[in-house]
Design a protein around this motif. Structure first.
Motif, PDB file in Angstrom:
ATOM      1  N   UNK A 106      24.888 -51.578 -38.016  1.00 45.91           N
ATOM      2  CA  UNK A 106      23.876 -52.373 -37.331  1.00 45.91           C
ATOM      3  C   UNK A 106      24.503 -53.604 -36.669  1.00 45.91           C
ATOM      4  N   UNK A 107      25.432 -54.242 -37.371  1.00 47.87           N
ATOM      5  CA  UNK A 107      26.107 -55.409 -36.806  1.00 47.87           C
ATOM      6  C   UNK A 107      26.874 -55.045 -35.534  1.00 47.87           C
ATOM      7  N   UNK A 108      27.573 -53.929 -35.541  1.00 43.61           N
ATOM      8  CA  UNK A 108      28.328 -53.512 -34.345  1.00 43.61           C
ATOM      9  C   UNK A 108      27.373 -53.179 -33.206  1.00 43.61           C
ATOM     10  N   UNK A 109      26.241 -52.590 -33.518  1.00 45.30           N
ATOM     11  CA  UNK A 109      25.259 -52.293 -32.469  1.00 45.30           C
ATOM     12  C   UNK A 109      24.689 -53.561 -31.846  1.00 45.30           C
ATOM     13  N   UNK A 110      24.528 -54.618 -32.654  1.00 41.41           N
ATOM     14  CA  UNK A 110      23.974 -55.885 -32.161  1.00 41.41           C
ATOM     15  C   UNK A 110      25.013 -56.770 -31.500  1.00 41.41           C
ATOM     16  N   UNK A 111      26.236 -56.770 -32.033  1.00 41.71           N
ATOM     17  CA  UNK A 111      27.228 -57.743 -31.580  1.00 41.71           C
ATOM     18  C   UNK A 111      28.635 -57.221 -31.846  1.00 41.71           C
ATOM     19  N   UNK A 112      29.104 -57.335 -33.061  1.00 37.15           N
ATOM     20  CA  UNK A 112      30.410 -56.818 -33.445  1.00 37.15           C
ATOM     21  C   UNK A 112      31.597 -57.680 -33.088  1.00 37.15           C
ATOM     22  N   UNK A 113      31.353 -58.829 -32.475  1.00 40.02           N
ATOM     23  CA  UNK A 113      32.455 -59.628 -31.930  1.00 40.02           C
ATOM     24  C   UNK A 113      33.409 -60.195 -32.974  1.00 40.02           C
ATOM     25  N   UNK A 114      33.000 -60.294 -34.211  1.00 38.34           N
ATOM     26  CA  UNK A 114      33.886 -60.836 -35.248  1.00 38.34           C
ATOM     27  C   UNK A 114      34.804 -59.769 -35.841  1.00 38.34           C
ATOM     28  N   UNK A 115      34.642 -58.534 -35.405  1.00 38.83           N
ATOM     29  CA  UNK A 115      35.502 -57.444 -35.867  1.00 38.83           C
ATOM     30  C   UNK A 115      36.621 -57.201 -34.878  1.00 38.83           C
ATOM     31  N   UNK A 116      37.768 -56.797 -35.392  1.00 36.22           N
ATOM     32  CA  UNK A 116      38.867 -56.421 -34.503  1.00 36.22           C
ATOM     33  C   UNK A 116      38.437 -55.199 -33.679  1.00 36.22           C
ATOM     34  N   UNK A 117      39.125 -54.968 -32.589  1.00 36.09           N
ATOM     35  CA  UNK A 117      38.792 -53.829 -31.728  1.00 36.09           C
ATOM     36  C   UNK A 117      38.905 -52.511 -32.483  1.00 36.09           C
ATOM     37  N   UNK A 118      39.951 -52.377 -33.280  1.00 30.20           N
ATOM     38  CA  UNK A 118      40.142 -51.131 -34.017  1.00 30.20           C
ATOM     39  C   UNK A 118      39.067 -50.954 -35.082  1.00 30.20           C
ATOM     40  N   UNK A 119      38.638 -52.055 -35.704  1.00 31.84           N
ATOM     41  CA  UNK A 119      37.552 -51.981 -36.690  1.00 31.84           C
ATOM     42  C   UNK A 119      36.252 -51.560 -36.009  1.00 31.84           C
ATOM     43  N   UNK A 120      35.973 -52.119 -34.838  1.00 31.11           N
ATOM     44  CA  UNK A 120      34.769 -51.731 -34.095  1.00 31.11           C
ATOM     45  C   UNK A 120      34.808 -50.244 -33.757  1.00 31.11           C
ATOM     46  N   UNK A 121      35.955 -49.772 -33.349  1.00 32.40           N
ATOM     47  CA  UNK A 121      36.112 -48.366 -33.012  1.00 32.40           C
ATOM     48  C   UNK A 121      35.826 -47.475 -34.225  1.00 32.40           C
ATOM     49  N   UNK A 122      36.324 -47.870 -35.377  1.00 36.38           N
ATOM     50  CA  UNK A 122      36.081 -47.111 -36.604  1.00 36.38           C
ATOM     51  C   UNK A 122      34.605 -47.111 -36.969  1.00 36.38           C
ATOM     52  N   UNK A 123      33.942 -48.247 -36.845  1.00 40.28           N
ATOM     53  CA  UNK A 123      32.525 -48.355 -37.193  1.00 40.28           C
ATOM     54  C   UNK A 123      31.694 -47.499 -36.246  1.00 40.28           C
ATOM     55  N   UNK A 124      32.069 -47.444 -34.988  1.00 42.37           N
ATOM     56  CA  UNK A 124      31.336 -46.609 -34.027  1.00 42.37           C
ATOM     57  C   UNK A 124      31.388 -45.138 -34.444  1.00 42.37           C
ATOM     58  N   UNK A 125      32.458 -44.737 -35.052  1.00 43.00           N
ATOM     59  CA  UNK A 125      32.563 -43.352 -35.553  1.00 43.00           C
ATOM     60  C   UNK A 125      31.546 -43.114 -36.678  1.00 43.00           C
ATOM     61  N   UNK A 126      31.328 -44.126 -37.500  1.00 39.76           N
ATOM     62  CA  UNK A 126      30.349 -43.984 -38.582  1.00 39.76           C
ATOM     63  C   UNK A 126      28.933 -43.916 -38.062  1.00 39.76           C
ATOM     64  N   UNK A 127      28.656 -44.693 -36.999  1.00 37.14           N
ATOM     65  CA  UNK A 127      27.294 -44.821 -36.506  1.00 37.14           C
ATOM     66  C   UNK A 127      26.917 -43.845 -35.417  1.00 37.14           C
ATOM     67  N   UNK A 128      27.828 -42.956 -35.029  1.00 40.34           N
ATOM     68  CA  UNK A 128      27.540 -41.982 -33.980  1.00 40.34           C
ATOM     69  C   UNK A 128      26.989 -42.644 -32.729  1.00 40.34           C
ATOM     70  N   UNK A 129      27.710 -43.587 -32.186  1.00 34.71           N
ATOM     71  CA  UNK A 129      27.275 -44.320 -30.985  1.00 34.71           C
ATOM     72  C   UNK A 129      27.274 -43.409 -29.785  1.00 34.71           C
TER      73      UNK A 129
END
Length: 84
Positions: free
Chosen positions: A61-84
Motif C-alpha cells: 500500500x505504501x508503494x502504491x501511495x508513495x514509496x519514496x523512502x524505499x530504495x529503487x530495488x526495494x520498490x521493484x521487489x514490492x511491486x512484484x508482491x503487489x502485482x502492479x
C-alpha cells in the motif's frame, strides 16, 4: 544507504520500521544478485516467505501511495508482491 522516511509525508511507527527493514533486506540481498532484476526477485521472495500478510499489505500500500523512502530495488521487489 540511509533514506529519510519523512521525505513526503509522515509515516506511522510501524510503517517506518517496515520501510527500514525492507531497505536493509535490499542492502543485504542486492549485492548477491547478478543484476537488479535478480535482486528484486530475491528480495520479493524473502518478503513472501518471512513477512506476515499484514506487513506485506502495508508495504505494498505504501508503494502504491508513495514509496519514496524505499530504495529503487526495494520498490521493484514490492511491486512484484503487489502485482502492479
Amino acid at each position: 544507504m540511509s533514506v529519510s522516511v519523512t521525505q513526503t509525508q509522515p509515516h506511522t511507527g510501524q510503517l517506518e520500521n517496515l520501510i527500514r527493514m525492507v531497505n536493509q533486506i535490499a542492502d543485504n540481498l542486492g549485492p548477491a544478485a547478478a543484476d537488479d532484476n535478480e535482486a528484486a526477485g530475491l528480495i520479493a521472495g524473502h518478503l513472501q516467505r518471512f513477512w506476515g500478510r499484514n506487513m506485506k499489505e502495508q508495504i505494498v500500500d505504501y508503494v502504491r501511495r508513495d514509496g519514496s523512502a524505499l530504495s529503487q530495488i526495494a520498490q521493484s521487489a514490492i511491486r512484484r508482491l503487489g502485482d502492479f
